[in-house]
Scaffold this motif. Structure first.
Motif, PDB file in Angstrom:
ATOM      1  N   UNK A   1      19.531 -23.685  -0.303  1.00 52.73           N
ATOM      2  CA  UNK A   1      20.030 -23.865  -1.667  1.00 52.73           C
ATOM      3  C   UNK A   1      21.057 -24.986  -1.673  1.00 52.73           C
ATOM      4  N   UNK A   2      21.000 -25.816  -2.690  1.00 52.10           N
ATOM      5  CA  UNK A   2      22.004 -26.863  -2.856  1.00 52.10           C
ATOM      6  C   UNK A   2      22.667 -26.701  -4.216  1.00 52.10           C
TER       7      UNK A   2
ATOM      8  N   UNK B   1      22.359 -22.279   3.710  1.00 50.61           N
ATOM      9  CA  UNK B   1      21.160 -21.779   4.380  1.00 50.61           C
ATOM     10  C   UNK B   1      21.225 -20.257   4.440  1.00 50.61           C
ATOM     11  N   UNK B   2      20.037 -19.645   4.336  1.00 49.80           N
ATOM     12  CA  UNK B   2      19.911 -18.192   4.269  1.00 49.80           C
ATOM     13  C   UNK B   2      19.038 -17.692   5.412  1.00 49.80           C
ATOM     14  N   UNK B   3      19.230 -16.438   5.790  1.00 49.72           N
ATOM     15  CA  UNK B   3      18.384 -15.830   6.818  1.00 49.72           C
ATOM     16  C   UNK B   3      16.917 -15.833   6.411  1.00 49.72           C
ATOM     17  N   UNK B   4      16.659 -15.861   5.120  1.00 50.54           N
ATOM     18  CA  UNK B   4      15.284 -15.854   4.599  1.00 50.54           C
ATOM     19  C   UNK B   4      14.577 -17.192   4.762  1.00 50.54           C
TER      20      UNK B   4
ATOM     21  N   UNK C   1      23.537 -18.244  -7.708  1.00 47.09           N
ATOM     22  CA  UNK C   1      22.870 -18.298  -6.408  1.00 47.09           C
ATOM     23  C   UNK C   1      22.889 -16.941  -5.713  1.00 47.09           C
ATOM     24  N   UNK C   2      24.026 -16.252  -5.741  1.00 40.72           N
ATOM     25  CA  UNK C   2      24.130 -14.944  -5.079  1.00 40.72           C
ATOM     26  C   UNK C   2      23.197 -13.925  -5.720  1.00 40.72           C
ATOM     27  N   UNK C   3      23.100 -13.945  -7.048  1.00 45.23           N
ATOM     28  CA  UNK C   3      22.207 -13.015  -7.727  1.00 45.23           C
ATOM     29  C   UNK C   3      20.748 -13.298  -7.390  1.00 45.23           C
ATOM     30  N   UNK C   4      20.404 -14.562  -7.264  1.00 47.80           N
ATOM     31  CA  UNK C   4      19.016 -14.952  -7.006  1.00 47.80           C
ATOM     32  C   UNK C   4      18.615 -14.769  -5.550  1.00 47.80           C
ATOM     33  N   UNK C   5      19.524 -15.090  -4.616  1.00 47.49           N
ATOM     34  CA  UNK C   5      19.138 -15.198  -3.207  1.00 47.49           C
ATOM     35  C   UNK C   5      19.891 -14.267  -2.267  1.00 47.49           C
ATOM     36  N   UNK C   6      20.960 -13.639  -2.734  1.00 50.06           N
ATOM     37  CA  UNK C   6      21.787 -12.866  -1.829  1.00 50.06           C
ATOM     38  C   UNK C   6      22.799 -13.759  -1.132  1.00 50.06           C
ATOM     39  N   UNK C   7      23.375 -13.271  -0.042  1.00 48.66           N
ATOM     40  CA  UNK C   7      24.471 -13.972   0.628  1.00 48.66           C
ATOM     41  C   UNK C   7      23.943 -14.993   1.628  1.00 48.66           C
TER      42      UNK C   7
ATOM     43  N   UNK D   1      30.265 -21.411   9.111  1.00 49.20           N
ATOM     44  CA  UNK D   1      29.669 -20.076   9.171  1.00 49.20           C
ATOM     45  C   UNK D   1      30.279 -19.175   8.102  1.00 49.20           C
ATOM     46  N   UNK D   2      29.436 -18.336   7.501  1.00 49.11           N
ATOM     47  CA  UNK D   2      29.882 -17.378   6.488  1.00 49.11           C
ATOM     48  C   UNK D   2      29.645 -15.961   6.993  1.00 49.11           C
ATOM     49  N   UNK D   3      30.566 -15.060   6.680  1.00 51.56           N
ATOM     50  CA  UNK D   3      30.434 -13.656   7.097  1.00 51.56           C
ATOM     51  C   UNK D   3      29.592 -12.874   6.088  1.00 51.56           C
ATOM     52  N   UNK D   4      29.002 -11.802   6.553  1.00 47.99           N
ATOM     53  CA  UNK D   4      28.195 -10.950   5.687  1.00 47.99           C
ATOM     54  C   UNK D   4      29.051 -10.155   4.724  1.00 47.99           C
ATOM     55  N   UNK D   5      30.273  -9.845   5.123  1.00 47.62           N
ATOM     56  CA  UNK D   5      31.165  -9.044   4.286  1.00 47.62           C
ATOM     57  C   UNK D   5      32.477  -8.823   4.999  1.00 47.62           C
ATOM     58  N   UNK D   6      33.366  -8.016   4.415  1.00 52.77           N
ATOM     59  CA  UNK D   6      34.663  -7.746   5.050  1.00 52.77           C
ATOM     60  C   UNK D   6      34.488  -7.133   6.420  1.00 52.77           C
ATOM     61  N   UNK D   7      35.396  -7.427   7.320  1.00 53.40           N
ATOM     62  CA  UNK D   7      35.337  -6.880   8.678  1.00 53.40           C
ATOM     63  C   UNK D   7      35.518  -5.382   8.653  1.00 53.40           C
TER      64      UNK D   7
END
Length: 379
Positions: free
Chosen positions: A238-239, A231-234, A206-212, A373-379
């Motif tokens: 995805x399930x 859910x993605x910003x785009x 999923x990450x390779x196909x759609x990103x985070x 909620x999921x973060x974009x990356x490390x703080x």
């Protein structure tokens, strides 16, 4: 010089590599792949000296060790492949070993799962930045050739954009109690350890196909079968269907990628979807140009107007029908080696993707039935 696909010498550089971990998985899937990728085995390392020696002799390494730090000090290496297990708490041992390799000036390839916490991924990120060396995680589903073909088709102009993705994988979602025991109390819980090891397959794809993704929500039944919704910003949804209870044969994994074209591209007639069956058979499905109830002939339309199918044949000893190629091992090891030789960033299997995958695993402890909620990356 190295041996090319046709069994002839080709003028091409190879990376000088060692392997830490001489066991069943490395024997079946990692060492045999070196003959096809630009990798020259220099040394092996294992806690059991007889294992390290036997693997070195079998696969062409000149030296063997029982202490990886001694090997890193004595050998002239570009990279190290690390295939180890878990510690007594059920945590992958990759982070500490990878950091040792990075600090010794070597790139590191590590098997999945790379870690049990984002903090451990961040430690590898820091060591990678300091050393200028990369770490690649062996997320083979990112490199399965059928999945890569599906991604190519999904981003083609003809497809019309992605609306929804569904991934099926036969895993068990642990109970909330077991997740807390493992993640909060750091107990070694078999169901959670197995979940960590296998959840990364559909998540990596999923990450390779759609990103985070930006949010997730999950639910499970009493045997651990369940579904995770991302859910993605785009605007993509995805399930991941974790289908505990199904037979482990007959096609355990399936991918659906659905286009936006059926709605945004001019009505239902423009719809598209892609199916990947069992990491092998790729179908690119288009609507046939039919009316409803008034068409006597199904066999109409040109090849580029109808469904197309890709599936390897197995009647001859081809490279493309070998498991090392079909299952992604060659693609991932080749990508790692060539990123080093070409002095470029990795295209997939990055620590950033590993951080996202590990974050998703950790977030299951927040419990079912709620938007997380999921973060974009490390703080």
């Amino acid at each position: 010089m190295r041996i090319g696909f046709k069994g002839r010498l080709v003028d091409e550089k190879e990376i000088r590599a060692a392997v830490i971990g001489c066991g069943s998985h490395s024997f079946r899937n990692i060492f045999p792949t070196f003959q096809f990728a630009p990798v020259r085995l220099v040394a092996t390392c294992d806690f059991v000296e007889a294992q390290a020696k036997a693997f070195a002799e079998k696969f062409g390494g000149a030296a063997w060790y029982t202490d990886h730090r001694e090997m890193l000090e004595k050998e002239d290496l570009d990279a190290v492949f690390i295939i180890v297990g878990n510690d007594e708490r059920g945590r992958p041992m990759y982070p500490k070993v990878a950091v040792d390799c990075l600090r010794a000036g070597c790139h590191a390839w590590i098997e999945k799962p790379p870690a049990a916490s984002c903090a451990d991924i961040e430690a590898m990120m820091a060591a990678s930045r300091e050393s200028g060396k990369s770490v690649m995680v062996g997320y083979k589903k990112m490199f399965v050739q059928a999945n890569r073909k599906a991604k190519e088709l999904a981003y083609s102009e003809d497809f019309g954009g992605i609306s929804m993705v569904t991934l099926q994988n036969p895993e068990i979602i642990p109970s909330l109690e077991d997740l807390r025991l493992f993640l909060v109390e750091e107990r070694n819980v078999a169901d959670v350890r197995n979940f960590l090891e296998h959840l990364c397959h559909p998540v990596a794809q999923m990450l390779s196909l759609l990103g985070a993704p930006r949010t997730m929500m999950y639910d499970r039944n009493s045997i651990g079968a369940g579904v995770v919704v991302f859910k993605f910003d785009s605007d993509v949804i995805a399930t991941i269907n974790l289908t505990a209870g199904m037979a482990l044969n007959g096609g355990v994994e399936r991918t659906f990628i659905i286009s936006r074209g059926g709605v945004e591209g001019g009505g239902r007639g423009a719809g598209r979807h892609i199916i990947v069956d069992n990491n092998l058979r790729v179908s690119y499905c288009r609507n046939a140009d039919f009316g409803y109830g008034d068409e006597p002939n199904f066999y109409k339309g040109t090849p580029d107007q109808n469904t197309a199918v890709w599936e390897p044949e197995f009647s001859r000893g081809q490279l493309f029908n070998k498991g090392l190629f079909l299952l992604g091992y060659y693609e991932e090891i080749n990508e790692f080696a060539r990123s080093i030789l070409e002095n470029r960033p990795l295209k997939d299997g990055t620590l950033e993707q590993a951080w996202q995958a590990t974050q998703i695993f950790e977030k299951f402890v927040e419990g079912p039935g709620k938007v997380i909620a999921l973060k974009e990356g490390p703080a």
